[in-house]
Motif scaffolding. Structure first.
Motif, PDB file in Angstrom:
ATOM      1  N   TYR A  68      26.060  15.804  -9.784  1.00  0.00           N
ATOM      2  CA  TYR A  68      25.825  14.517 -10.437  1.00  0.00           C
ATOM      3  C   TYR A  68      26.148  13.368  -9.482  1.00  0.00           C
ATOM      4  N   ASP A  69      25.751  12.173  -9.902  1.00  0.00           N
ATOM      5  CA  ASP A  69      26.145  10.939  -9.233  1.00  0.00           C
ATOM      6  C   ASP A  69      27.068  10.205 -10.195  1.00  0.00           C
ATOM      7  N   TRP A  70      28.094   9.533  -9.655  1.00  0.00           N
ATOM      8  CA  TRP A  70      29.116   8.909 -10.492  1.00  0.00           C
ATOM      9  C   TRP A  70      29.288   7.427 -10.180  1.00  0.00           C
ATOM     10  N   PHE A  71      29.450   6.619 -11.244  1.00  0.00           N
ATOM     11  CA  PHE A  71      29.793   5.203 -11.175  1.00  0.00           C
ATOM     12  C   PHE A  71      31.124   5.001 -11.895  1.00  0.00           C
ATOM     13  N   HIS A  72      31.894   4.027 -11.441  1.00  0.00           N
ATOM     14  CA  HIS A  72      33.132   3.622 -12.100  1.00  0.00           C
ATOM     15  C   HIS A  72      32.936   2.200 -12.600  1.00  0.00           C
ATOM     16  N   ILE A  73      33.248   1.952 -13.870  1.00  0.00           N
ATOM     17  CA  ILE A  73      33.144   0.599 -14.412  1.00  0.00           C
ATOM     18  C   ILE A  73      34.379  -0.176 -13.972  1.00  0.00           C
ATOM     19  N   GLU A  74      34.158  -1.120 -13.052  1.00  0.00           N
ATOM     20  CA  GLU A  74      35.271  -1.890 -12.484  1.00  0.00           C
ATOM     21  C   GLU A  74      35.728  -3.024 -13.388  1.00  0.00           C
ATOM     22  N   PHE A 122      24.454   8.495  -4.538  1.00  0.00           N
ATOM     23  CA  PHE A 122      23.473   8.300  -3.475  1.00  0.00           C
ATOM     24  C   PHE A 122      23.637   6.965  -2.767  1.00  0.00           C
ATOM     25  N   PHE A 123      24.388   6.005  -3.369  1.00  0.00           N
ATOM     26  CA  PHE A 123      24.706   4.743  -2.709  1.00  0.00           C
ATOM     27  C   PHE A 123      26.108   4.815  -2.113  1.00  0.00           C
ATOM     28  N   SER A 124      26.355   3.983  -1.110  1.00  0.00           N
ATOM     29  CA  SER A 124      27.676   3.915  -0.498  1.00  0.00           C
ATOM     30  C   SER A 124      28.656   3.223  -1.447  1.00  0.00           C
ATOM     31  N   LEU A 125      29.935   3.282  -1.106  1.00  0.00           N
ATOM     32  CA  LEU A 125      30.978   2.679  -1.940  1.00  0.00           C
ATOM     33  C   LEU A 125      30.880   1.162  -2.006  1.00  0.00           C
ATOM     34  N   GLY A 181      21.392  -4.991  -8.670  1.00  0.00           N
ATOM     35  CA  GLY A 181      22.026  -4.147  -7.672  1.00  0.00           C
ATOM     36  C   GLY A 181      22.336  -4.936  -6.411  1.00  0.00           C
ATOM     37  N   ARG A 182      23.478  -4.640  -5.800  1.00  0.00           N
ATOM     38  CA  ARG A 182      23.887  -5.292  -4.555  1.00  0.00           C
ATOM     39  C   ARG A 182      24.348  -4.227  -3.560  1.00  0.00           C
ATOM     40  N   ASN A 183      24.087  -4.476  -2.298  1.00  0.00           N
ATOM     41  CA  ASN A 183      24.548  -3.610  -1.191  1.00  0.00           C
ATOM     42  C   ASN A 183      24.131  -2.158  -1.380  1.00  0.00           C
ATOM     43  N   GLU A 184      22.915  -1.942  -1.829  1.00  0.00           N
ATOM     44  CA  GLU A 184      22.438  -0.593  -2.125  1.00  0.00           C
ATOM     45  C   GLU A 184      21.984   0.107  -0.839  1.00  0.00           C
ATOM     46  N   VAL A 185      22.956   0.719  -0.184  1.00  0.00           N
ATOM     47  CA  VAL A 185      22.746   1.410   1.084  1.00  0.00           C
ATOM     48  C   VAL A 185      22.967   2.902   0.849  1.00  0.00           C
ATOM     49  N   PRO A 186      22.103   3.772   1.406  1.00  0.00           N
ATOM     50  CA  PRO A 186      22.296   5.217   1.205  1.00  0.00           C
ATOM     51  C   PRO A 186      23.663   5.686   1.698  1.00  0.00           C
ATOM     52  N   TYR A 187      24.287   6.558   0.929  1.00  0.00           N
ATOM     53  CA  TYR A 187      25.557   7.164   1.341  1.00  0.00           C
ATOM     54  C   TYR A 187      25.240   8.410   2.156  1.00  0.00           C
ATOM     55  N   VAL A 188      25.486   8.335   3.446  1.00  0.00           N
ATOM     56  CA  VAL A 188      25.128   9.431   4.353  1.00  0.00           C
ATOM     57  C   VAL A 188      26.364  10.002   5.052  1.00  0.00           C
ATOM     58  N   HIS A 189      27.485  10.013   4.347  1.00  0.00           N
ATOM     59  CA  HIS A 189      28.722  10.569   4.898  1.00  0.00           C
ATOM     60  C   HIS A 189      29.199  11.759   4.076  1.00  0.00           C
ATOM     61  N   GLN A 190      28.244  12.471   3.492  1.00  0.00           N
ATOM     62  CA  GLN A 190      28.568  13.667   2.718  1.00  0.00           C
ATOM     63  C   GLN A 190      28.953  14.794   3.679  1.00  0.00           C
ATOM     64  N   ALA A 191      29.579  15.809   3.142  1.00  0.00           N
ATOM     65  CA  ALA A 191      30.004  16.947   3.959  1.00  0.00           C
ATOM     66  C   ALA A 191      28.814  17.749   4.475  1.00  0.00           C
ATOM     67  N   GLY A 192      27.752  17.846   3.678  1.00  0.00           N
ATOM     68  CA  GLY A 192      26.620  18.675   4.060  1.00  0.00           C
ATOM     69  C   GLY A 192      25.383  17.871   4.417  1.00  0.00           C
ATOM     70  N   VAL A 236      20.523  14.197   3.371  1.00  0.00           N
ATOM     71  CA  VAL A 236      19.061  14.093   3.288  1.00  0.00           C
ATOM     72  C   VAL A 236      18.659  13.738   1.860  1.00  0.00           C
ATOM     73  N   ARG A 237      19.285  14.360   0.883  1.00  0.00           N
ATOM     74  CA  ARG A 237      18.999  14.073  -0.534  1.00  0.00           C
ATOM     75  C   ARG A 237      19.250  12.601  -0.839  1.00  0.00           C
ATOM     76  N   ASN A 238      20.371  12.054  -0.358  1.00  0.00           N
ATOM     77  CA  ASN A 238      20.692  10.655  -0.623  1.00  0.00           C
ATOM     78  C   ASN A 238      19.680   9.714   0.014  1.00  0.00           C
ATOM     79  N   ILE A 239      19.220  10.052   1.211  1.00  0.00           N
ATOM     80  CA  ILE A 239      18.193   9.238   1.874  1.00  0.00           C
ATOM     81  C   ILE A 239      16.898   9.293   1.071  1.00  0.00           C
TER      82      ILE A 239
END
Length: 150
Positions: free
Chosen positions: A41-47, A82-85, A106-117, A122-125
């Motif tokens: 899954y992908d997760w969001f936190h309500i700040e 799939f987005f960065s922090l 949406g703001r600063n929507e950059v792919p998160y490409v620092h996953q372990a695998g 590639v999926r996030n891109i």
């Protein structure tokens, strides 16, 4: 065609029988494979969440800001998304008289490409490429439609 499914979770990882509030989590199940970091899954936190009501003008609105996060029971520095922090999504639900509307920004929507695998990266891109082509509009349209139906 359902693009994604969203579920609300509280800080304990339970599905609450109430509306969302500060500190809650939104789990997104996007069609296709999810990341290993997010346990599929992908997760969001309500700040933050704010409510405003004015009886004189017959107006109410709720605004909340959500940010990618790690899986709630594994809080850490890696995004299970799939987005960065640095990305945020601001949701606004507004009622004036008998008219209800909603927006997502949406703001600063950059792919998160620092996953372990490599497959997760590639999926996030690929998910971000789909978002650039309008897939995110469908995803947020479904979520906003669900919010408005309640």
């Amino acid at each position: 065609m359902e693009v994604s499914r969203c579920q609300l979770f509280d800080r304990k990882g339970l599905e609450p029988e109430r509306v969302a509030s500060d500190g809650d989590f939104i789990r997104i199940d996007i069609s296709g494979p999810g990341t290993s970091e997010g346990k599929g899954y992908d997760w969001f936190h309500i700040e933050s969440m704010e409510h405003y009501s004015n009886a004189e003008s017959d107006t109410d609105f709720t605004v909340f800001v959500a940010r990618p996060c790690s899986v709630p029971d594994q809080m850490g520095s890696k995004a299970a998304h799939f987005f960065s922090l640095s990305a945020t999504s601001t949701f606004l639900v507004f009622r004036k008289g008998g008219t209800v509307s909603a927006e997502v920004h949406g703001r600063n929507e950059v792919p998160y490409v620092h996953q372990a695998g490599i497959l997760d990266n590639v999926r996030n891109i690929m998910v971000n490429a789909g978002n650039s082509l309008g897939k995110s509009y469908l995803q947020w349209d479904l979520l906003v439609s669900r919010i408005l139906s309640r």
